[in-house]
Scaffold this active site. Structure first.
Site, PDB file in Angstrom:
ATOM      1  N   TYR A 133      39.376  51.950  28.753  1.00  0.00           N
ATOM      2  CA  TYR A 133      39.717  51.784  30.070  1.00  0.00           C
ATOM      3  C   TYR A 133      39.630  50.406  30.360  1.00  0.00           C
ATOM      4  CZ  TYR A 133      38.658  51.199  35.134  1.00  0.00           C
ATOM      5  OH  TYR A 133      38.917  50.811  36.344  1.00  0.00           O
ATOM      6  N   GLU A 222      45.062  49.029  36.753  1.00  0.00           N
ATOM      7  CA  GLU A 222      44.219  49.826  36.068  1.00  0.00           C
ATOM      8  C   GLU A 222      44.804  50.632  35.228  1.00  0.00           C
ATOM      9  OE1 GLU A 222      40.607  52.308  37.456  1.00  0.00           O
ATOM     10  OE2 GLU A 222      42.460  53.765  37.496  1.00  0.00           O
TER      11      GLU A 222
END
Lengths: 413, 294
Positions: A133, A222
């Site tokens: 991530y 993101e």
């Protein structure tokens, strides 16, 4: 403003972030052609909507009501095919696109209403060895941008933060110098990416998403997951970009990508009238000046046992026309049983509000009780205008008085 | 002398010839005549209601000895205006402008860290010391000189608190609207420290709202250092997560910034919490009585 995944990936690609090759298709034939053009024998077809939980989502037209309930409840092992499909043949691509396009995807985030799918990006399938991530966003605690990453890719960062906070690594960018190359390399090593090729590619990706953030005036970039292949190559498999609404004036291309079908129609209409409006589930419509007072009005309605139907800030200098638009938007909601107007006049004069309310009621009629509380600049004049209008308005003197009367009126008392 | 501003402040308006800048300069100057000039590039040498207009803040400061600037410059240029004021040596910069891109504020905030100045706002109603100085867009007539400090992220909700205090017979030392953006120059902690050190302030109303953790930080400080009573309210207990509630900074995201966490921090710090925004004034009366201050 939220962007679709394929739009986010386009912005990232322009700033040197590797994304899987793909095409956004709007009909089944284009989807099939896209897969053929991409070549290979493994593709991913996704339903393009803003809501998360697409893979576990199901289509209203393809499954029964019970199944949809399971989706919204977040149940595991829901039968049927979802909004993210791995396809091993052209026939699979065709079937996936046919299921998605024009149909309504229900996910845990959309609720039972679901969202109609108009676009399906078709990308080549990735060879996944490791998922990570990574994101760039504002750290409000020190007013700097932070590059945040975790080895637990594919999981929502909120979950990682709650369960395993030490898995989250952060570095902060000094706005004078930007995000240093050494900081990006440090992050790669902190994530355990020690293979030379991989750490270099990862560092380049980190710098790329930071540059994307700056160049597009984002408030969030993101990548989840960022994927490392068995060959050690790095690619951004899924991407989410949100743009700072305050900067849209200088992001004209991105602003033109706004997809109003993703938002509640009443919110779209309110935005066009320069009103800050958010639809909620309760029965008491609110019209307030100022965001803090508007939130507080919702809070006090709840405090007295009612439920607000909306958040609405008419702003500091609302004109009569905006007051009319605001009341129209509120009264159109069939669940509204009462309206509470709460104005503390500063710059905004209460007599102007009163005139707006009278004009709106004259134009559209009044189907539900209307409680009006005016305070501050020209409050007495405003109250006098309302009293002389002959309209069945319930006047209130204080915030508490108004909330109590609104809650009682909504309950039919 | 209350905090930050009083009748000795010397104020200029950046953007004095704009419609909002002009209107509020007139209103504020009529409330207390502490304005000494204004800045609009290209209009230097002209006059605005008897106040001299300058091309730059540096020139305005040199000639008028201004130590405070009120900014009404439009959003695309407002961050630059903050940096200009800081560079010119202005000590207190009050930025009213709403809608400044966050990336601009990241740079401006960093720039002013090395300067000898304090920033209030942006996206705020300003600051008022009743009877002495009004620098901002708040309605002067609802205020009354006194000994209660008010700090809040909001505009009209601050007026609501002030209105309740005045109605209860309690005047205010200074009221600061610190602004509803994700990046602001003066936060709740800064304001509490200033009020705590001010001999003319007896107690403080602290109004927070959802988004960020600034209220928790302020409570962590107050728990060990605040010697004066604080009455607290948080706006947005009913706000849904993930939605921006009007203010750019009012959003519950990533599980952070919810009202309950802020209320818990207030309780822990000994703040007198009210759950109803209608009870800020009455709670203050109760608190002052039990402390023997009225």
């Amino acid at each position: 403003m939220k962007l679709h995944e394929y739009q986010a990936k386009e912005l990232l690609r322009r700033h040197g972030v590797p994304v899987p090759p793909g095409t956004a298709a709007h009909n089944v034939a284009d989807a099939v052609q896209a897969a053929k053009d991409l070549g290979g024998n493994f593709w991913v077809v996704k339903a393009q909507v803003h809501a998360g939980g697409r893979g576990k989502g199901r289509f209203k037209e393809a499954v029964d009501a019970n199944t949809l309930e399971m989706v919204v409840a977040g149940a595991a092992d829901v039968p049927g095919k979802g909004g993210v499909q791995l396809c091993r043949s052209i026939d699979d691509v065709k079937a996936a696109a046919s299921l998605m396009l024009g149909n309504t995807l229900v996910t845990k985030q959309t609720g039972l209403d679901g969202v109609v799918v108009k676009t399906v990006p078709v990308t080549t399938g990735a060879d996944i060895e490791t998922e990570l991530y990574v994101s760039v966003l504002l750290d409000r605690a020190n007013s700097r941008l932070v590059l945040m990453a975790s080895t637990e890719g594919g999981t929502e960062i909120e979950e990682v933060a709650a369960e395993n906070p030490s898995a989250i690594k952060k570095v902060w960018a000094d706005p004078i110098t930007g995000l240093g190359s050494w900081q990006c390399m440090q992050m790669a090593y902190d994530l355990g990416l020690t293979q030379k090729k991989t750490s270099r590619q990862a560092a380049k990706l980190f710098q790329g998403i930071y540059q994307t953030y700056l160049a597009t005036d984002a408030s969030l970039v993101e990548i989840n997951p960022m994927v490392i292949s068995s060959e050690g190559d790095v690619v951004a498999l899924d991407a989410k970009v949100t743009i700072d609404d305050n900067a849209l004036f200088r992001q004209k291309e991105i602003a033109s990508w706004y997809d109003e079908s993703e938002d509640d129609p009443s919110e779209v209409e309110a935005a066009k009238a320069h009103l800050s409006f958010i639809k909620l589930d309760g029965t008491i419509g609110c019209m307030v000046n100022g965001a803090g007072l508007a939130m507080s009005t919702m809070d006090i309605i709840k405090h007295y046992g009612g439920e607000p139907a909306n958040f609405l800030d008419v702003g500091g200098g609302a004109k009569k026309e905006q007051i009319i638009s605001a009341l129209n938007i509120i009264t159109r909601d069939p669940s509204v049983k009462c309206i509470m107007v709460n104005i503390f006049g500063g710059i905004m004069r209460c007599d102007v509000i009163a005139e707006g309310v009278i004009a709106a009621v004259a134009e559209t009629g009044l189907s539900v009780p209307l409680v009006v509380r005016l305070a501050g600049t020209n409050a007495e004049l405003g109250k006098k205008l309302l009293a002389e209008s002959g309209l069945a308005i319930i006047p209130a003197d204080t915030l508490a008085d108004a909330a109590e009367k609104a809650v009682a009126a909504a309950a039919g008392k | 002398m209350a905090i930050l501003v009083d009748s000795n402040s010397r104020v200029i308006t950046q953007g004095i010839t704009g419609s909002a800048g002009g209107f509020h300069t007139r209103m504020s100057h009529a409330y207390a005549p502490i304005f000494v000039g204004g800045v609009t590039p290209g209009k230097g040498g002209q006059w605005f209601d008897g106040l001299p207009i300058f091309n730059t803040v540096a020139e305005a400061r040199k000639i008028t000895a201004a130590n405070v600037s009120m900014i009404f410059v439009p959003p695309p240029f407002a961050a630059d205006a903050i940096m200009e004021a800081a560079d010119a040596g202005i000590e207190l910069i009050v930025c009213i402008t709403e809608g400044i891109p966050v990336n601009d504020m990241v740079r401006a905030w960093r720039y002013i860290q090395d300067k000898n100045c304090r920033l209030i706002g942006p996206n705020c109603p300003g600051i008022i010391t009743p009877g002495q100085a009004k620098i901002g867009i708040m309605p002067g007539h609802i205020h009354k000189p006194g000994r209660i400090g008010v700090v809040s992220k909001s505009g009209t909700l601050t007026y609501e608190a002030v209105g309740q205090l005045t109605a209860a017979g309690l005047g205010q030392s200074t009221c600061i609207g610190i602004g509803g953006d994700p990046i602001i120059g003066t936060n709740h902690t800064d304001a509490l420290k200033l009020f705590n050190d001010d001999p003319d302030t007896d107690a403080v109303i602290m109004i927070g709202e959802i988004g960020g953790t600034a209220e928790q930080d302020a409570c962590a400080w107050a728990k060990h250092h605040m010697t004066k009573p604080v009455v607290g309210f948080i706006a947005g207990a009913t706000a849904p997560p993930g939605r921006r509630m009007g203010h750019a900074g009012a959003i519950i995201s990533g599980g952070q910034g919810g009202a309950e966490d802020k209320y818990a921090a207030m309780e822990d710090a000994g703040v007198h919490v009210v759950r109803s925004p209608a009870e800020m004034g009455s709670k203050m009366v109760e608190v002052l009585k039990s402390a023997g201050l009225i």
